[in-house]
Design a protein around this motif. Structure first.
Motif, PDB file in Angstrom:
ATOM      1  N   VAL A   8     -71.256  12.807 -15.368  1.00 22.05           N
ATOM      2  CA  VAL A   8     -70.631  11.716 -14.612  1.00 22.05           C
ATOM      3  C   VAL A   8     -69.226  11.443 -15.139  1.00 22.05           C
ATOM      4  O   VAL A   8     -68.304  11.197 -14.358  1.00 22.05           O
ATOM      5  CB  VAL A   8     -71.510  10.446 -14.631  1.00 22.05           C
ATOM      6  N   LEU A   9     -69.039  11.524 -16.443  1.00 22.35           N
ATOM      7  CA  LEU A   9     -67.687  11.375 -17.007  1.00 22.35           C
ATOM      8  C   LEU A   9     -66.753  12.427 -16.412  1.00 22.35           C
ATOM      9  O   LEU A   9     -65.623  12.121 -16.022  1.00 22.35           O
ATOM     10  CB  LEU A   9     -67.709  11.511 -18.532  1.00 22.35           C
ATOM     11  N   ALA A  10     -67.221  13.670 -16.334  1.00 20.04           N
ATOM     12  CA  ALA A  10     -66.396  14.749 -15.780  1.00 20.04           C
ATOM     13  C   ALA A  10     -66.079  14.491 -14.310  1.00 20.04           C
ATOM     14  O   ALA A  10     -64.939  14.707 -13.872  1.00 20.04           O
ATOM     15  CB  ALA A  10     -67.107  16.093 -15.948  1.00 20.04           C
ATOM     16  N   GLU A  11     -67.071  14.028 -13.545  1.00 20.65           N
ATOM     17  CA  GLU A  11     -66.841  13.721 -12.126  1.00 20.65           C
ATOM     18  C   GLU A  11     -65.784  12.638 -11.949  1.00 20.65           C
ATOM     19  O   GLU A  11     -65.035  12.643 -10.974  1.00 20.65           O
ATOM     20  CB  GLU A  11     -68.142  13.245 -11.470  1.00 20.65           C
ATOM     21  N   VAL A  50     -76.559   2.908 -11.957  1.00 25.63           N
ATOM     22  CA  VAL A  50     -77.265   3.457 -13.116  1.00 25.63           C
ATOM     23  C   VAL A  50     -78.007   4.731 -12.743  1.00 25.63           C
ATOM     24  O   VAL A  50     -78.026   5.696 -13.505  1.00 25.63           O
ATOM     25  CB  VAL A  50     -78.234   2.416 -13.720  1.00 25.63           C
ATOM     26  N   ARG A  51     -78.587   4.771 -11.554  1.00 22.49           N
ATOM     27  CA  ARG A  51     -79.353   5.956 -11.144  1.00 22.49           C
ATOM     28  C   ARG A  51     -78.494   7.219 -11.109  1.00 22.49           C
ATOM     29  O   ARG A  51     -79.010   8.323 -11.231  1.00 22.49           O
ATOM     30  CB  ARG A  51     -80.051   5.723  -9.821  1.00 22.49           C
ATOM     31  N   GLU A  52     -77.181   7.070 -10.949  1.00 21.93           N
ATOM     32  CA  GLU A  52     -76.295   8.230 -10.964  1.00 21.93           C
ATOM     33  C   GLU A  52     -76.168   8.824 -12.360  1.00 21.93           C
ATOM     34  O   GLU A  52     -75.749   9.966 -12.510  1.00 21.93           O
ATOM     35  CB  GLU A  52     -74.911   7.855 -10.434  1.00 21.93           C
ATOM     36  N   LEU A  53     -76.536   8.059 -13.371  1.00 20.34           N
ATOM     37  CA  LEU A  53     -76.492   8.545 -14.749  1.00 20.34           C
ATOM     38  C   LEU A  53     -77.775   9.245 -15.161  1.00 20.34           C
ATOM     39  O   LEU A  53     -77.861   9.791 -16.246  1.00 20.34           O
ATOM     40  CB  LEU A  53     -76.238   7.379 -15.713  1.00 20.34           C
ATOM     41  N   LEU A  54     -78.775   9.227 -14.284  1.00 22.44           N
ATOM     42  CA  LEU A  54     -80.064   9.815 -14.612  1.00 22.44           C
ATOM     43  C   LEU A  54     -80.296  11.079 -13.786  1.00 22.44           C
ATOM     44  O   LEU A  54     -79.901  11.155 -12.642  1.00 22.44           O
ATOM     45  CB  LEU A  54     -81.181   8.814 -14.337  1.00 22.44           C
ATOM     46  N   LEU A  60     -77.008   2.051 -20.799  1.00 25.32           N
ATOM     47  CA  LEU A  60     -76.834   2.756 -19.526  1.00 25.32           C
ATOM     48  C   LEU A  60     -76.181   1.853 -18.488  1.00 25.32           C
ATOM     49  O   LEU A  60     -75.295   2.280 -17.741  1.00 25.32           O
ATOM     50  CB  LEU A  60     -78.171   3.274 -18.999  1.00 25.32           C
ATOM     51  N   TYR A  61     -76.614   0.592 -18.446  1.00 28.12           N
ATOM     52  CA  TYR A  61     -76.000  -0.352 -17.502  1.00 28.12           C
ATOM     53  C   TYR A  61     -74.528  -0.578 -17.844  1.00 28.12           C
ATOM     54  O   TYR A  61     -73.688  -0.672 -16.950  1.00 28.12           O
ATOM     55  CB  TYR A  61     -76.768  -1.680 -17.475  1.00 28.12           C
ATOM     56  N   PRO A  72     -80.343  11.061 -19.644  1.00 33.31           N
ATOM     57  CA  PRO A  72     -79.141  10.681 -18.892  1.00 33.31           C
ATOM     58  C   PRO A  72     -78.147  11.836 -18.790  1.00 33.31           C
ATOM     59  O   PRO A  72     -78.116  12.717 -19.637  1.00 33.31           O
ATOM     60  CB  PRO A  72     -78.544   9.548 -19.722  1.00 33.31           C
ATOM     61  N   LYS A  73     -77.328  11.818 -17.759  1.00 33.42           N
ATOM     62  CA  LYS A  73     -76.312  12.847 -17.571  1.00 33.42           C
ATOM     63  C   LYS A  73     -74.922  12.220 -17.683  1.00 33.42           C
ATOM     64  O   LYS A  73     -74.100  12.322 -16.794  1.00 33.42           O
ATOM     65  CB  LYS A  73     -76.513  13.585 -16.258  1.00 33.42           C
TER      66      LYS A  73
END
Length: 96
Positions: free
Chosen positions: A37-40, A85-89, A74-75, A32-33
């Motif tokens: 995503v938190l930074a975005e 969720v796919r944005e976290l991968l 993740l959800y 996961p990223k």
């Protein structure tokens, strides 16, 4: 209610992590990223830990990929960040 994609995602994740034929670089793609995503979203790990009721150390390990969140987590992360969720991968094979 269980998400219909949960079992497929969980099985794929477990298969990727346990398959000896998969290189460490390919395993990295399955991680996961959360940090990105938190930074975005201009959010911090502290913010996420407070929202989820989790220890900051746990969230920090997710952000550095020392530990991967479960599919359920993740959800939950996606819900708090208002993303899919796919944005976290990390995308594999050049797909986003």
């Amino acid at each position: 209610m269980t998400n219909p994609h949960y079992s497929r995602i969980k099985a794929t994740s477990k298969r990727v992590q346990n398959d000896a034929r998969i290189s460490s670089a390919e395993r990295e793609l399955a991680r996961p990223k959360v940090k990105a995503v938190l930074a975005e979203k201009d959010k911090t790990g502290t913010w996420l830990s407070e929202q989820m009721g989790r220890n900051i150390g746990t969230v920090s390990r997710w952000m550095t990929n020392k530990v991967q969140p479960s599919v359920e987590q993740l959800y939950d992360i996606a819900k708090h960040l208002d993303v899919e969720v796919r944005e976290l991968l990390v995308a594999s094979k050049g797909k986003e």
